[in-house]
Design an enzyme around this catalytic site. Sequence first.
Site, PDB file in Angstrom:
ATOM      1  N   ASP A  24       0.869  -1.173   0.000  1.00  0.00           N
ATOM      2  CA  ASP A  24       0.000   0.000   0.000  1.00  0.00           C
ATOM      3  C   ASP A  24       0.913   1.232   0.000  1.00  0.00           C
ATOM      4  O   ASP A  24       2.128   1.108   0.200  1.00  0.00           O
ATOM      5  CB  ASP A  24      -0.886  -0.003   1.267  1.00  0.00           C
ATOM      6  CG  ASP A  24      -1.797   1.227   1.360  1.00  0.00           C
ATOM      7  OD1 ASP A  24      -2.423   1.589   0.345  1.00  0.00           O
ATOM      8  OD2 ASP A  24      -1.862   1.852   2.434  1.00  0.00           O
ATOM      9  N   SER A  25       0.313   2.396  -0.179  1.00  0.00           N
ATOM     10  CA  SER A  25       1.091   3.634  -0.085  1.00  0.00           C
ATOM     11  C   SER A  25       1.607   3.849   1.340  1.00  0.00           C
ATOM     12  O   SER A  25       2.545   4.607   1.553  1.00  0.00           O
ATOM     13  CB  SER A  25       0.203   4.819  -0.470  1.00  0.00           C
ATOM     14  OG  SER A  25      -0.915   4.876   0.398  1.00  0.00           O
ATOM     15  N   TYR A  48      -0.998   8.362  -2.382  1.00  0.00           N
ATOM     16  CA  TYR A  48      -1.111   8.056  -3.813  1.00  0.00           C
ATOM     17  C   TYR A  48      -2.338   8.738  -4.425  1.00  0.00           C
ATOM     18  O   TYR A  48      -2.377   9.008  -5.622  1.00  0.00           O
ATOM     19  CB  TYR A  48      -1.305   6.543  -4.013  1.00  0.00           C
ATOM     20  CG  TYR A  48      -0.060   5.683  -3.944  1.00  0.00           C
ATOM     21  CD1 TYR A  48       1.197   6.199  -3.631  1.00  0.00           C
ATOM     22  CD2 TYR A  48      -0.163   4.306  -4.210  1.00  0.00           C
ATOM     23  CE1 TYR A  48       2.317   5.371  -3.568  1.00  0.00           C
ATOM     24  CE2 TYR A  48       0.952   3.486  -4.162  1.00  0.00           C
ATOM     25  CZ  TYR A  48       2.185   4.002  -3.836  1.00  0.00           C
ATOM     26  OH  TYR A  48       3.279   3.181  -3.791  1.00  0.00           O
ATOM     27  N   GLY A  49      -3.344   8.972  -3.584  1.00  0.00           N
ATOM     28  CA  GLY A  49      -4.670   9.351  -4.080  1.00  0.00           C
ATOM     29  C   GLY A  49      -4.774  10.702  -4.755  1.00  0.00           C
ATOM     30  O   GLY A  49      -5.786  11.010  -5.364  1.00  0.00           O
ATOM     31  N   CYS A 106      -4.464  -1.610  -1.774  1.00  0.00           N
ATOM     32  CA  CYS A 106      -4.633  -0.178  -1.971  1.00  0.00           C
ATOM     33  C   CYS A 106      -5.605  -0.013  -3.138  1.00  0.00           C
ATOM     34  O   CYS A 106      -5.350  -0.543  -4.230  1.00  0.00           O
ATOM     35  CB  CYS A 106      -3.277   0.415  -2.327  1.00  0.00           C
ATOM     36  SG  CYS A 106      -3.322   2.136  -2.845  1.00  0.00           S
ATOM     37  N   ASN A 107      -6.721   0.658  -2.899  1.00  0.00           N
ATOM     38  CA  ASN A 107      -7.687   0.841  -3.982  1.00  0.00           C
ATOM     39  C   ASN A 107      -7.101   1.659  -5.117  1.00  0.00           C
ATOM     40  O   ASN A 107      -7.320   1.359  -6.301  1.00  0.00           O
ATOM     41  CB  ASN A 107      -8.942   1.551  -3.463  1.00  0.00           C
ATOM     42  CG  ASN A 107      -9.787   0.644  -2.604  1.00  0.00           C
ATOM     43  OD1 ASN A 107      -9.472   0.411  -1.442  1.00  0.00           O
ATOM     44  ND2 ASN A 107     -10.843   0.113  -3.167  1.00  0.00           N
ATOM     45  N   THR A 108      -6.358   2.707  -4.753  1.00  0.00           N
ATOM     46  CA  THR A 108      -5.826   3.604  -5.778  1.00  0.00           C
ATOM     47  C   THR A 108      -4.863   2.849  -6.695  1.00  0.00           C
ATOM     48  O   THR A 108      -4.961   2.939  -7.924  1.00  0.00           O
ATOM     49  CB  THR A 108      -5.102   4.794  -5.113  1.00  0.00           C
ATOM     50  OG1 THR A 108      -5.970   5.363  -4.127  1.00  0.00           O
ATOM     51  CG2 THR A 108      -4.725   5.846  -6.129  1.00  0.00           C
ATOM     52  N   GLU A 163      -2.242   8.221   8.552  1.00  0.00           N
ATOM     53  CA  GLU A 163      -0.783   7.991   8.542  1.00  0.00           C
ATOM     54  C   GLU A 163      -0.137   8.558   9.808  1.00  0.00           C
ATOM     55  O   GLU A 163       0.884   8.054  10.266  1.00  0.00           O
ATOM     56  CB  GLU A 163      -0.152   8.651   7.310  1.00  0.00           C
ATOM     57  CG  GLU A 163      -0.366   7.891   6.017  1.00  0.00           C
ATOM     58  CD  GLU A 163       0.383   6.566   5.953  1.00  0.00           C
ATOM     59  OE1 GLU A 163       1.545   6.502   6.367  1.00  0.00           O
ATOM     60  OE2 GLU A 163      -0.227   5.572   5.492  1.00  0.00           O
ATOM     61  N   CYS A 214     -11.176   3.087   0.310  1.00  0.00           N
ATOM     62  CA  CYS A 214      -9.742   3.341   0.486  1.00  0.00           C
ATOM     63  C   CYS A 214      -9.337   2.533   1.709  1.00  0.00           C
ATOM     64  O   CYS A 214     -10.047   2.551   2.731  1.00  0.00           O
ATOM     65  CB  CYS A 214      -9.497   4.828   0.724  1.00  0.00           C
ATOM     66  SG  CYS A 214      -7.824   5.199   1.331  1.00  0.00           S
ATOM     67  N   THR A 215      -8.220   1.814   1.622  1.00  0.00           N
ATOM     68  CA  THR A 215      -7.886   0.887   2.708  1.00  0.00           C
ATOM     69  C   THR A 215      -7.427   1.599   3.980  1.00  0.00           C
ATOM     70  O   THR A 215      -7.330   0.971   5.034  1.00  0.00           O
ATOM     71  CB  THR A 215      -6.811  -0.116   2.247  1.00  0.00           C
ATOM     72  OG1 THR A 215      -5.679   0.614   1.729  1.00  0.00           O
ATOM     73  CG2 THR A 215      -7.340  -1.050   1.186  1.00  0.00           C
ATOM     74  N   HIS A 216      -7.150   2.894   3.901  1.00  0.00           N
ATOM     75  CA  HIS A 216      -6.840   3.632   5.130  1.00  0.00           C
ATOM     76  C   HIS A 216      -8.092   3.855   5.994  1.00  0.00           C
ATOM     77  O   HIS A 216      -7.991   4.005   7.211  1.00  0.00           O
ATOM     78  CB  HIS A 216      -6.262   5.024   4.799  1.00  0.00           C
ATOM     79  CG  HIS A 216      -4.801   5.028   4.463  1.00  0.00           C
ATOM     80  ND1 HIS A 216      -4.319   4.542   3.269  1.00  0.00           N
ATOM     81  CD2 HIS A 216      -3.723   5.456   5.167  1.00  0.00           C
ATOM     82  CE1 HIS A 216      -2.994   4.692   3.255  1.00  0.00           C
ATOM     83  NE2 HIS A 216      -2.612   5.239   4.388  1.00  0.00           N
TER      84      HIS A 216
HETATM   85  N1  DGL Z   1      -4.865   3.244   0.917  1.00  0.00           N
HETATM   86  C1  DGL Z   1      -4.914   3.655  -0.422  1.00  0.00           C
HETATM   87  C2  DGL Z   1      -6.221   3.371  -1.091  1.00  0.00           C
HETATM   88  O1  DGL Z   1      -6.835   2.371  -0.757  1.00  0.00           O
HETATM   89  C3  DGL Z   1      -4.205   4.897  -0.846  1.00  0.00           C
HETATM   90  C4  DGL Z   1      -4.425   6.135  -0.084  1.00  0.00           C
HETATM   91  C5  DGL Z   1      -3.463   7.200  -0.563  1.00  0.00           C
HETATM   92  O2  DGL Z   1      -2.255   6.948  -0.502  1.00  0.00           O
HETATM   93  O3  DGL Z   1      -3.943   8.239  -1.002  1.00  0.00           O
HETATM   94  O4  DGL Z   1      -6.665   4.053  -1.982  1.00  0.00           O
END
Ligand code: DGL
Length: 273
Positions: free
Chosen positions: A12-13, A44-45, A75-77, A154, A186-188
Amino acid sequence: MKKTKHLVGVFDSGVGGLSVLREIRALLPAQPVIYFADQANVPYGIRQLEEVRTFARGISRYLLASGAELIVVACNTASVAALHMLREEFAPIPFVGMEPAVKPAVEQSLTGKVGVLATEATFHTSMYASVVERFAQGVTLYEDPCPGLVARVEAGDLSGADTRHILEQALLPMMDKGVDTIVMGCTHYPFVIPLIKEIVGEEVRVIDPAPAIARQVKRVLEAHNLLAAGKRSAPARFITSGDPAHFQQMLRILLSEEHQVSHVNWQDGKVVE
Ligand code: DGL
C-alpha cells in the site's frame, strides 16, 4: 537469504493496507507475509495514475525478488490504476486487488442511497466508472474523497478534532440525503470506522471489503497450491520507504503488534535496500 515458502507480498502507499493484512492474518495465520508501505510517496490518491503505476511496478518487482509468490495490492488507488498492468507484466504471478465495494453496498441498501469514500484518483478511473455502471443502476451514489484523511491516519490520529472535521464534512451531507450504507473505498479508512459510527450512528451500514479480500486471497492461494499448511503463526516482515520508527509505532497503534521494520530507498524507479 533463505527463501520463505508460499510468501505473500502485500503493499500500500502506507499503513492503509494493514486493514487488509489483519484480515489475511486472521484467516490464514500460517501464511508468511511481507508488507511494503511506500511512505516516501504517500498519499497516492492525489497523484497521476501513471506515477502510481510506476510505484506499483517497482514495489512488485521488489516483493517478487524478496520471494513473494502472490501479491495483494492492498490499496484501492494502486489497484484501479495498475492491477491490469501488473497481471500482464508479471504473468503468471497471481495478484489480488481491491475494487470499491459498491456491489455489496447496493445489495444491502434499503434507501437506495449509498455513500462512497475513496481517493480522488480512484473516483477518476475508468475502473471505478465501470463498477458504478455495472452495479449501481437505480441507486444514487454520494461520493467524497475526504481530503486529508489519509494523512491523518498515517499520523495515527484516528479520533482527533481534525479527523472528525474531515469525516463530518463528508458524512453529514450524505446523512441528510438519506444514505444508509457507506463504502470504505480506500484501505486507510477502515481504521476510522469507530469514529464514522459515532458520526452516522450504529444503524448505518459501513462496508469494509477487507474480509472478502482475505477470502479471495485464500481461494487464489488454494488454486495455485500456495496455501501454507499448519496452524502455527507464520512470520511477518515489514518494510517501509519512509521512517521505520514511525511505521513501527503505527503497527503498535493500528494492530497492537510489535515488529522490526526495515527501510528501503527508491532509486531511478527501483526499490533498493
Ligand atoms: N490506501 C490507499 C487506497 O486504498 C491509498 C491512499 C493514498 O495513498 O492516497 O486508496
